[in-house]
Structures are given as C-alpha cells and as structure tokens.
Design a protein around this motif. Structure first.
Motif, short mmCIF file in Angstrom:
data_model
loop_
_atom_site.label_atom_id
_atom_site.label_comp_id
_atom_site.label_asym_id
_atom_site.label_seq_id
_atom_site.Cartn_x
_atom_site.Cartn_y
_atom_site.Cartn_z
N HIS A 1 3.49 -3.45 -8.97
CA HIS A 1 2.17 -2.86 -9.16
C HIS A 1 1.91 -2.52 -10.62
O HIS A 1 2.85 -2.32 -11.40
CB HIS A 1 2.04 -1.57 -8.34
CG HIS A 1 2.16 -1.78 -6.87
ND1 HIS A 1 3.37 -1.97 -6.24
CD2 HIS A 1 1.21 -1.85 -5.90
CE1 HIS A 1 3.16 -2.13 -4.94
NE2 HIS A 1 1.86 -2.07 -4.71
N PHE B 1 0.82 -1.21 0.00
CA PHE B 1 0.00 0.00 0.00
C PHE B 1 0.85 1.26 0.00
O PHE B 1 0.32 2.37 -0.12
CB PHE B 1 -0.92 0.02 1.23
CG PHE B 1 -1.88 -1.14 1.29
CD1 PHE B 1 -3.11 -1.07 0.64
CD2 PHE B 1 -1.54 -2.30 1.98
CE1 PHE B 1 -3.98 -2.15 0.69
CE2 PHE B 1 -2.42 -3.38 2.02
CZ PHE B 1 -3.65 -3.30 1.38
N ASP C 1 3.97 4.09 -0.91
CA ASP C 1 4.59 4.79 -2.05
C ASP C 1 5.82 5.49 -1.51
O ASP C 1 5.71 6.45 -0.73
CB ASP C 1 3.62 5.78 -2.68
CG ASP C 1 4.09 6.25 -4.06
OD1 ASP C 1 5.30 6.26 -4.30
OD2 ASP C 1 3.23 6.59 -4.89
N GLY D 1 -10.43 -1.50 -5.54
CA GLY D 1 -10.25 -0.84 -4.27
C GLY D 1 -8.92 -1.10 -3.60
O GLY D 1 -8.55 -0.43 -2.63
N GLY D 2 -8.16 -2.10 -4.09
CA GLY D 2 -6.83 -2.38 -3.55
C GLY D 2 -5.80 -1.45 -4.17
O GLY D 2 -6.13 -0.54 -4.95
N PRO D 3 -4.52 -1.67 -3.87
CA PRO D 3 -3.47 -0.76 -4.33
C PRO D 3 -2.91 -1.06 -5.72
O PRO D 3 -1.86 -0.54 -6.08
CB PRO D 3 -2.38 -0.94 -3.27
CG PRO D 3 -2.53 -2.35 -2.83
CD PRO D 3 -4.00 -2.65 -2.89
N GLY D 4 -3.56 -1.89 -6.49
CA GLY D 4 -3.06 -2.20 -7.83
C GLY D 4 -1.92 -3.19 -7.83
O GLY D 4 -1.06 -3.17 -8.72
N THR D 5 -1.91 -4.08 -6.84
CA THR D 5 -0.85 -5.08 -6.72
C THR D 5 -0.97 -6.14 -7.80
O THR D 5 -2.03 -6.75 -7.97
CB THR D 5 -0.91 -5.76 -5.34
OG1 THR D 5 -0.91 -4.77 -4.32
CG2 THR D 5 0.25 -6.71 -5.14
N SER E 1 -4.21 2.54 -10.68
CA SER E 1 -3.81 2.83 -9.31
C SER E 1 -4.48 1.88 -8.34
O SER E 1 -4.06 1.78 -7.17
CB SER E 1 -4.15 4.27 -8.94
OG SER E 1 -5.55 4.51 -9.08
N THR E 2 -5.51 1.18 -8.79
CA THR E 2 -6.21 0.25 -7.91
C THR E 2 -6.83 -0.87 -8.72
O THR E 2 -7.15 -0.70 -9.90
CB THR E 2 -7.32 0.98 -7.12
OG1 THR E 2 -7.98 0.05 -6.25
CG2 THR E 2 -8.35 1.59 -8.04
N TYR E 3 -6.94 -2.03 -8.09
CA TYR E 3 -7.75 -3.13 -8.60
C TYR E 3 -8.87 -3.36 -7.57
O TYR E 3 -8.60 -3.84 -6.46
CB TYR E 3 -6.94 -4.43 -8.72
CG TYR E 3 -5.88 -4.46 -9.80
CD1 TYR E 3 -6.10 -3.90 -11.05
CD2 TYR E 3 -4.66 -5.11 -9.58
CE1 TYR E 3 -5.13 -3.96 -12.03
CE2 TYR E 3 -3.69 -5.18 -10.56
CZ TYR E 3 -3.93 -4.60 -11.79
OH TYR E 3 -2.97 -4.66 -12.76
#
Length: 254
Positions: free
Chosen positions: A198, A44, A46, A207-211, A203-205
């Motif tokens: 990522h 999460f 940066d 609602g997640g952080p785009g992992t 920037s998100t999948y």
C-alpha cells in the motif's frame, strides 16, 4: 482458540476392550465462531499484530500457496491467531508467497497493512491449501525506474517504468501479484494488477484502500520518470506479459 482432539488407534497395536484410543492434537483447529471473529487479511485490512517480513529485499524459493478455505493466521507455528486469510482477494483466488516453511506450516506474505505483514498458516490437506511454484520474479528498481522480469533467475524482459513521485513514493520491500482486475471505471489501463502492498502517503486511492498496483498508462512520456502516486506504470507490452504471470508471483520493490 479451541483445540480439537482426533481419536485414532496406533497401527498394529490392538486396543484392549474398554481402552480409549490415543489422542492426537490437530495443529490448527479453531472454532468456527472464533475464526469468523478474526480480522480479515485482505487489502482492506490493517493488522497491527502481524509479524514483519524478516528479509524484505530477499527472493524466495518461488513457492506459492493457494488458500482454498478461510484459514487462521498465526504469529508463529502453534502460536496466537491474529487474522483470517480468506479464499479470495478482490474476486480472485488467494495465492500468497511462502517465505519460510516448518513442519507443515508456511510463513506467507499478507496483503494487508502495514506493509511487510506476514503470518503463519497450517497447510493441512488438499481441502485447505495447494502448493505450487512460480518461476518468475518481478524486480522493480525504483531509483532507476526499471522493471526486470526474471524466470528461474534469468532475465527475460525489461522495461522503463514510471514510479512514485517524490511526494508519493513507491513503497519498498517484497510483495506479490494479488489479483488481476479488468478496469471498467477508468480507461487508463485495461487490466490492473493490485499488489499486496500500500501507499505510505495516501490512505486511499479514489475511495479504495490505497493499494499499490502494476498498471498501464496512456501517455508514454511518463516511462522512466517518477510521476505516479505510488503505483508502477508500465508500457502496454509489459502489461500484457505481467498479466500472464501466476497470482502470488513475487514482486521486489527496491
């Protein structure tokens, strides 16, 4: 950063009465409140201050480091602390690959943005870290949509996989298996293996952080295609094999 001094006497040299013992500087000692104030290095996070991976397409020696307590992460040995690497990642123990070692320090791959983030941690004693070796490398040729598993440099298995579509490409570089998660929300993959990298498109999948992750897919027609949002979709037998690999195992996306 607050340095701490440890008092110790030299073996075989008696101390004169009233003479303080010599002072030895601990390589990594940071006050608890300073450590807590550092940004977390998780999927999460940066970390704009993180050094970039100097060799993003190279293999490592296979050394992986287990972080047993929250550790300060530095931009160089004895350098400036810029992050805190916690002992768990997504409810899994933190294991990260070492890409360099120097006099008790290890430069490790970090799970945070930007992709290719690294940092140095002081290994210290067994209460801080544990070192092991993963003999495996997961090598994903994005252009050929092919995943090869190697053990001690020898190919042991390979599969056609699905990678990112042209509009949402799979990021390149070296990363690692960060966690293994049993999927309970959706049913497209029984286990998901998040990586320490990522999407550079999203920037998100959900609602997640785009992992980006290695995971299964119910429609076999996608394998050998560029159809994903950036993750690597793998067949069921590949997922079973990859799930058995140690956390921290190196993954090359090239």
């Amino acid at each position: 950063m607050v340095g701490a001094l440890v008092l110790t006497g030299c073996a075989g040299q008696p101390q004169l009465p009233g003479t303080p013992p010599p002072l030895v500087m601990v390589p990594d000692t940071i006050a608890a409140h300073e450590l807590a104030a550092l940004p977390e290095s998780t999927t999460f996070g940066d970390l704009a201050a993180a050094p970039s991976d100097p060799a993003p397409q190279s293999e490592t020696t296979g050394v992986v480091v287990r972080v047993k307590q929250d550790l300060a992460v530095y931009d160089a040995p004895h350098g400036r602390a810029f992050a805190r690497l916690p002992a768990t990642q997504l409810a899994n123990p933190t294991w990260v690959p070492a890409i360099a070692e120097r006099e008790g320090w290890a430069q490790v791959l970090l799970p945070s943005r930007p992709n290719g983030s690294t940092g140095w941690v002081w290994l210290g004693g067994p209460e801080r870290t544990e070192k092991a070796r993963s003999p495996y490398v997961v090598d994903v040729d994005v252009d050929k949509r092919r995943l090869v598993l190697r053990e001690n440099g020898v190919e042991t298995a390979s599969w056609d996989v699905s990678v990112g579509a042209p509009a949402s490409p799979t990021p390149r570089g070296r990363t690692f298996i960060m966690a293994a998660i049993e999927e309970t929300v959706t049913r497209y993959s029984p286990i998901i293996l998040p990586l320490g990298t990522h999407s550079e498109t999203f920037s998100t999948y959900g609602g997640g952080p785009g992992t980006v992750a290695l995971h299964g897919w119910p429609d076999a027609s996608v394998f050998g295609q560029d159809r994903s949002d950036g993750c690597v979709r793998v067949p069921p037998d590949a997922l079973r094999t990859l799930t058995s690999l140690p956390l921290g195992t190196l993954v090359l996306l090239r």
